[in-house]
Design a protein around this motif. Structure first.
Motif, short mmCIF file in Angstrom:
data_model
loop_
_atom_site.label_atom_id
_atom_site.label_comp_id
_atom_site.label_asym_id
_atom_site.label_seq_id
_atom_site.Cartn_x
_atom_site.Cartn_y
_atom_site.Cartn_z
N ARG A 1 -1.91 -1.31 4.05
CA ARG A 1 -2.11 -0.23 5.04
C ARG A 1 -3.53 -0.36 5.60
N ASN B 1 9.67 6.41 4.40
CA ASN B 1 8.95 7.70 4.40
C ASN B 1 9.05 8.34 5.78
N ARG C 1 7.01 15.29 6.54
CA ARG C 1 6.79 14.78 5.19
C ARG C 1 5.58 15.40 4.50
C1 PEP Z 1 6.78 4.58 5.66
O1 PEP Z 1 6.71 5.33 6.63
O2 PEP Z 1 7.78 4.51 4.91
C2 PEP Z 1 5.66 3.68 5.32
C3 PEP Z 1 5.76 2.77 4.39
O3 PEP Z 1 4.48 3.85 5.98
P1 PEP Z 1 3.46 5.06 5.68
O4 PEP Z 1 3.92 5.73 4.42
O5 PEP Z 1 2.12 4.44 5.58
O6 PEP Z 1 3.64 5.91 6.90
#
Ligand code: PEP
Ligand code: MG
Length: 558
Positions: free
Chosen positions: A295, A453, A464
């Motif tokens: 990331r 996610n 989220r």
């Molecule tokens: C996701 O969105 O599943 C992902 C791996 O990226 P992040 O959690 O960094 O948004």
């Protein structure tokens, strides 16, 4: 038996005698001095000596507990060079005509207070560092020797809180667990406990009293409970649990170096997700086969200004080299929404998760994107680097990206800068739009990595970040699982590989279904690599077919 609750910062069970960690704090008295020049020199000598001591502690910590825990002594070193801090001490000595230790004590306390008032848990914790540094300088000024921790048998060590310089002096073999009255998830005690793999409780409402010394206790890091003088029945039960946990950990470690292969011979890549260079130690420790998601936005979040091409190149290169030829997938920055930095000066939005973020920023402020692409391409000459783009919703975006990458490549060629000419490029499938046109997108790129996610939040329309919505959230919602299957199918029909890098990839209940879908790679947090490997090695790849049919009907849902 007495029972206390605390906040657990690391799981596990420790059983042993309590030892209260004694601090020997001294009261600093200010007195008038006449030779101010000599006093300033005294301060300067003590500060330099303190820096030397801290450097020795840094090296000791690096040897014993690794880079993450050692890093705090670098912070201490920097604090002692902070011009405002030094100036404040000198001003007190000179203007008030007082002794150096008084100047240090006053400055240390003022700065610590300032940090304690900051509305940020991590920065608040730094107050303890300022106090620690100041006490060290004072000890040197007073020629005072800090008491050594005397524990011949492994103990459960309790304190109000531990300063980093105190924890690093501990004989790690002799500590079963830490329990503190203060501290937080970011406190040094917590970081150290995680590094040492031992249970720890912070914010435990216990009154520290010497009478506790030597009494039997149990720290249950799974439940966040401390039992003092446990009953024989509870002791037996917890001993059994601790033994089970020990066996589980030992078994997992035996899986290092083993393949991720099912009973019927299907192999799957298990990679790790990282946010920065420090996570590499965990990647190695847990024997991940590669990095499925770096990331890169954390590089931006940790900086106070746009990281330069050179800074980024050094970071990406370090990861590529450390992985020694194993795959490293660098995701271009996914900023915006919950990941904000001041220097980007992003406008406030009503719906930031649906707003100006990730690739949308990159395609709008292309100079930033080109800098990052250049840095990643340059690093590709130093290892096995792939590039991945987040938050894609359309073909148009991916075509624009590929065009920019071609232009940057041409630029590097003109400058004779080496890079991997056919660097692998993939996209994250984390929006329903991308999932639904995955057949079209698959024709443009080399791989897909499903970001469950975001895919879950956008599919179920559930933020989220919002804990209030937990009861409406269903990680096994059939819509998500159907989409994952669709994406896997479209990827394979077009001859590209597909992985999952969202949290769902580590969900062991779904592993058979993912295998049945033909998922090629699962990228999970480093600590979840070995449990996932264990699961893969225990099942047959075809075992999940039935699961797969049922899950599409919602059988796995809540
Ligand atoms: C996701 O969105 O599943 C992902 C791996 O990226 P992040 O959690 O960094 O948004
Ligand atoms: Mg995402």
């Amino acid at each position: 038996m007495i029972v206390y609750r605390g906040k657990s910062v690391f799981g596990g069970i420790a059983i042993g005698a309590i030892q209260i960690f004694e601090k020997n704090r001294q009261k600093i008295i200010g007195y008038k001095v006449t030779d101010l020049e000599a006093e300033v020199k005294r301060f300067d000598r003590a500060r330099k000596k303190a820096k030397e001591q801290v450097w020795e502690l840094y090296e000791k910590a690096l040897r014993e507990v690794g880079e993450e825990s050692a890093a705090i002594f670098e912070v201490h070193h920097m604090l002692m060079d902070d011009t405002d801090y030094i100036q404040s001490v000198l001003t007190i000595i000179i203007e008030q005509e007082v002794n150096a230790e008084y100047g240090v004590a006053l400055t240390g306390e003022r700065y610590a207070q300032m940090f304690e008032d900051i509305d940020d848990a991590y920065l608040r914790e730094r107050a303890a560092d300022i106090r620690d540094v100041s006490e060290r300088i004072i000890d040197i000024l007073l020629e005072y020797e800090r008491p050594k921790i005397d524990n011949s048998e492994p103990v459960i060590l309790m304190a109000n809180d531990f300063a980093p310089s105190e924890t690093v002096m501990l004989d790690k073999e002799k500590v079963l667990s830490f329990v503190t009255v203060e501290g937080s998830a970011n406190s040094h005690t917590a970081i150290l406990a995680r590094t040492m793999n031992i249970p720890a409780l912070v914010q435990t409402e216990i009154e520290l009293d010497d009478a506790l010394n030597g009494r039997m206790a149990i720290v249950d890091g799974f439940e966040g409970v401390l039992y003092i003088d446990p009953t024989p029945e509870l002791l037996a039960k917890k001993q059994e649990e601790a033994e089970r946990e020990r066996r589980k950990q030992a078994l997992l470690k035996q899986l290092r170096g083993k393949e991720n292969i099912t009973l019927d011979g299907r192999k799957i890549n298990v990679y790790a997700n990282i946010g920065n260079l420090k996570d590499l130690a965990l990647v190695r420790e847990n024997d991940a086969q590669g990095i499925g998601l770096f990331r890169s936005e954390f590089l931006y979040l940790e900086s106070e200004d746009f990281p330069t091409e050179e800074e980024q190149f050094q970071a990406y290169r370090a990861v590529a080299e450390a992985m020694e030829g194993k795959k490293v997938i660098i995701r271009t920055m996914d900023l915006g929404a919950d990941k904000q930095t001041d220097y980007f000066r992003l406008e406030k939005e009503d719906n930031p998760a649906l707003g100006f973020r990730a690739i949308r920023i990159c395609l709008t402020r292309q100079e930033l994107f080109r800098t990052q692409i250049r840095a990643i391409l340059r690093a590709s000459a130093c290892g096995n680097v792939s590039m991945m783009y987040p938050m894609i919703v359309s073909l148009k975006e991916i075509r624009m990206i590929l065009q920019i990458v071609e232009e940057v490549k041409a630029e590097l060629r003109r400058e004779n800068i080496p890079f991997q000419q056919d660097i692998e490029q993939g996209i994250m499938i984390e929006t329903p739009a991308a999932a639904m046109i995955s057949d079209l997108l698959a024709k443009e790129v080399d791989f897909f990595s499903i970001g469950t996610n975001d895919l879950s939040q956008y599919t179920m329309a559930i933020d989220r970040q919002n804990a209030q919505l937990d009861e409406f959230f269903d990680p096994h919602h059939p819509a998500i699982l159907r989409m994952i299957q669709l994406v896997a199918e479209k990827a394979h029909q077009n001859g590209i590989w597909v992985g999952i890098c969202g949290e769902l990839g580590a969900d062991l209940e779904l592993t058979p279904a993912f295998l049945a879908m033909g998922i090629d790679e699962l990228s999970v947090s480093p600590g979840r690599v070995l449990p996932l490997r264990k699961r893969i090695r225990e099942i047959r790849a075809d075992q999940g077919r039935e699961d797969l049919e049922r899950l599409k009907e919602g059988a796995f849902g809540r």
